[in-house]
Design an enzyme around this catalytic site. Structure first.
Site, PDB file in Angstrom:
ATOM      1  N   SER A 144      12.379  59.489  30.349  1.00  0.00           N
ATOM      2  CA  SER A 144      13.661  59.972  30.430  1.00  0.00           C
ATOM      3  C   SER A 144      13.772  61.251  29.232  1.00  0.00           C
ATOM      4  CB  SER A 144      14.870  58.983  30.233  1.00  0.00           C
ATOM      5  OG  SER A 144      16.133  59.598  30.735  1.00  0.00           O
ATOM      6  N   ASP A 303      17.656  66.441  32.478  1.00  0.00           N
ATOM      7  CA  ASP A 303      16.780  65.981  31.459  1.00  0.00           C
ATOM      8  C   ASP A 303      15.244  66.043  32.057  1.00  0.00           C
ATOM      9  OD1 ASP A 303      17.047  63.884  33.214  1.00  0.00           O
ATOM     10  OD2 ASP A 303      17.131  62.302  31.599  1.00  0.00           O
ATOM     11  N   ASP A 305      13.230  63.896  33.368  1.00  0.00           N
ATOM     12  CA  ASP A 305      13.030  63.165  34.692  1.00  0.00           C
ATOM     13  C   ASP A 305      14.011  63.463  35.742  1.00  0.00           C
ATOM     14  OD1 ASP A 305      14.538  61.541  33.253  1.00  0.00           O
ATOM     15  OD2 ASP A 305      14.095  59.477  34.468  1.00  0.00           O
ATOM     16  N   ASP A 307      17.227  62.898  36.038  1.00  0.00           N
ATOM     17  CA  ASP A 307      18.132  61.651  36.680  1.00  0.00           C
ATOM     18  C   ASP A 307      19.572  61.799  35.991  1.00  0.00           C
ATOM     19  OD1 ASP A 307      17.608  60.856  33.762  1.00  0.00           O
ATOM     20  OD2 ASP A 307      17.474  58.703  34.503  1.00  0.00           O
TER      21      ASP A 307
END
Length: 423
Positions: A144, A303, A305, A307
């Site tokens: 993340s 960010d 990834d 999400d």
């Protein structure tokens, strides 16, 4: 087993790759202890840790062990689960592609089908792919918004959300029962591709996902009126958002979009930021620079990834105001409810969900439109559980779910935070 014994076991393994052996040899005693005193914890959402050699690090052997546990769980579910298989995606971090394809090879050794994205993709697209391809599970290789030295491994259930508690507990038990990760078998990669056990996916799933994203827009006339001229600066912070966010904005009708090109390139070291976290204003430095140059109305960042979403808006004096996660949630909620009310499409049983630590302002906004707010425990899986309840009991219509930690989900064709929808 002591940390010294664990360390020696790794050092004695003849087939250890040179880069891991070199790391072992260079370790001081304190690092040895930290790397080997325990196993990297596999929790309800998976695992996350420093990349490196050791049982308390993330590396090919720890990933193989986790995937072997998943393979054994799928084995226990029978042939249909094995045929449905697993969707696998990965982000821009060090070793992410290797961890993804090694996972596919472990599954293939059990005769389990996997669908692996050809290159980096957002976490929400992985959640979508699980649902779209009707797989039994999903794997997302990501840490993340953690700093560059980290990577992680998340497991999703068949609804595209976090694995249900019973399966998650069983998976943890299977993983812990594997005493020696060096013995985990891998199928040959090319052979598995040739026989169809590993299928590489990409644009076909992208197109289906983007088709669903198009449905996020409520008032297309508003976009037609202002979208051509509204100046937007977008940065994917060297991550996966670059794969889809620009396309999503273009198909919606936003034409004046500038991308921070220095941060549009995948970079596992995130070399232009201290931390690739859109919650921090420091991550917007280059976006603000470009924003001032082009006189942008709004700056958006996702960010690594994709999400989580961060937003800054231009003030009358030309400076940029960094919005909190609660402020973004309030703006999105207000817009969704107002736009549906204006269009005459606001359901009588409209419902929103938020984590208990998120602002009550959004509860007041919801109530002012006759909508119900559901407070859930922190963790997007609890919002996913509410969506499932609404769909099975037909008692409410889901409108939005959010957490103050910059996570938003508008349409439930995904069952995790989705920064592409939020953009």
């Amino acid at each position: 087993m002591t940390y010294q014994e664990n360390y020696q076991k790794w050092l004695d393994f003849a087939e250890l790759p040179a880069y891991l052996r070199d790391e072992l040899v260079a370790m001081d005693e304190k690092t040895k202890e930290d790397a080997f005193y325990t196993n990297l914890e596999f929790g309800t959402a998976g695992m996350r840790g420093l990349i490196g050699a050791g049982t308390n690090r993330i590396n090919i052997y720890v990933v193989r062990q986790a995937t072997e546990g998943l393979a054994q769980l799928i084995d226990s579910k029978g042939e249909e689960a094995k045929k449905r298989g697993v969707a696998i995606a990965y982000d821009s971090r060090h070793f992410s592609p290797e961890f993804a394809f090694e996972s596919a090879q472990v599954l293939a050794a059990h005769g389990i089908k996997s669908y692996v994205f050809e290159s980096l993709r957002p976490t929400p697209e992985l959640s979508f792919a699980v649902r779209h391809l009707h797989t039994f599970a999903g794997i997302m290789v990501t840490a993340s918004h953690n700093p560059a030295p980290f990577n992680g491994y998340k497991v999703y259930g068949e609804d595209g959300g976090q694995m249900p508690p019973a399966d998650a507990d069983a998976l943890t038990d299977y993983i812990r029962a594997i005493e020696n990760p060096f013995t985990v078998q891998l199928a040959d990669l090319e052979e598995s591709k040739a026989n169809g056990l590993i299928e590489v996916i990409g644009e076909n799933v992208d197109a289906e996902y983007l088709k669903e994203v198009k449905g996020v827009n409520i008032n297309q006339d508003l976009i037609n009126e202002y979208g051509r001229d509204m100046k937007i600066v977008y940065t994917p912070l060297h991550g996966t958002g670059e794969m889809l966010a620009r396309r999503a904005l273009a198909q919606a009708g936003f034409e004046a979009v500038q991308v921070v090109e220095a941060q549009a390139v995948p970079d596992a070291d995130f070399s232009t930021v201290k931390s690739p976290n859109p919650e921090n204003q420091a991550a917007f430095a280059l976006a603000e620079e470009l924003g001032r140059e082009v006189d942008a109305d709004v700056l958006v960042a996702t960010d690594p990834d994709a999400d989580r979403l961060g937003v800054e808006i231009r003030q009358p004096d030309g400076s940029y105001l960094n919005l909190s996660g609660n402020q973004i949630g309030a703006i999105i909620a207000k817009y969704i409810l107002e736009a549906h009310k204006t269009a005459g499409t606001l359901p009588a049983n409209a419902a929103l969900c938020k984590s208990i630590v998120s602002t009550e302002l959004v509860t007041k906004i919801a109530e002012s439109y006759g909508a119900t707010m559901f407070n859930v425990l922190t963790g997007f899986k609890f919002i996913g559980e509410k969506i499932h309840e609404f769909e099975t009991q037909h008692n409410h219509t889901y409108m939005l779910g959010f957490e103050e930690s910059f996570g938003y989900l508008i349409k439930p064709f995904v069952r995790d935070k989705d920064a592409i929808q939020a953009v």
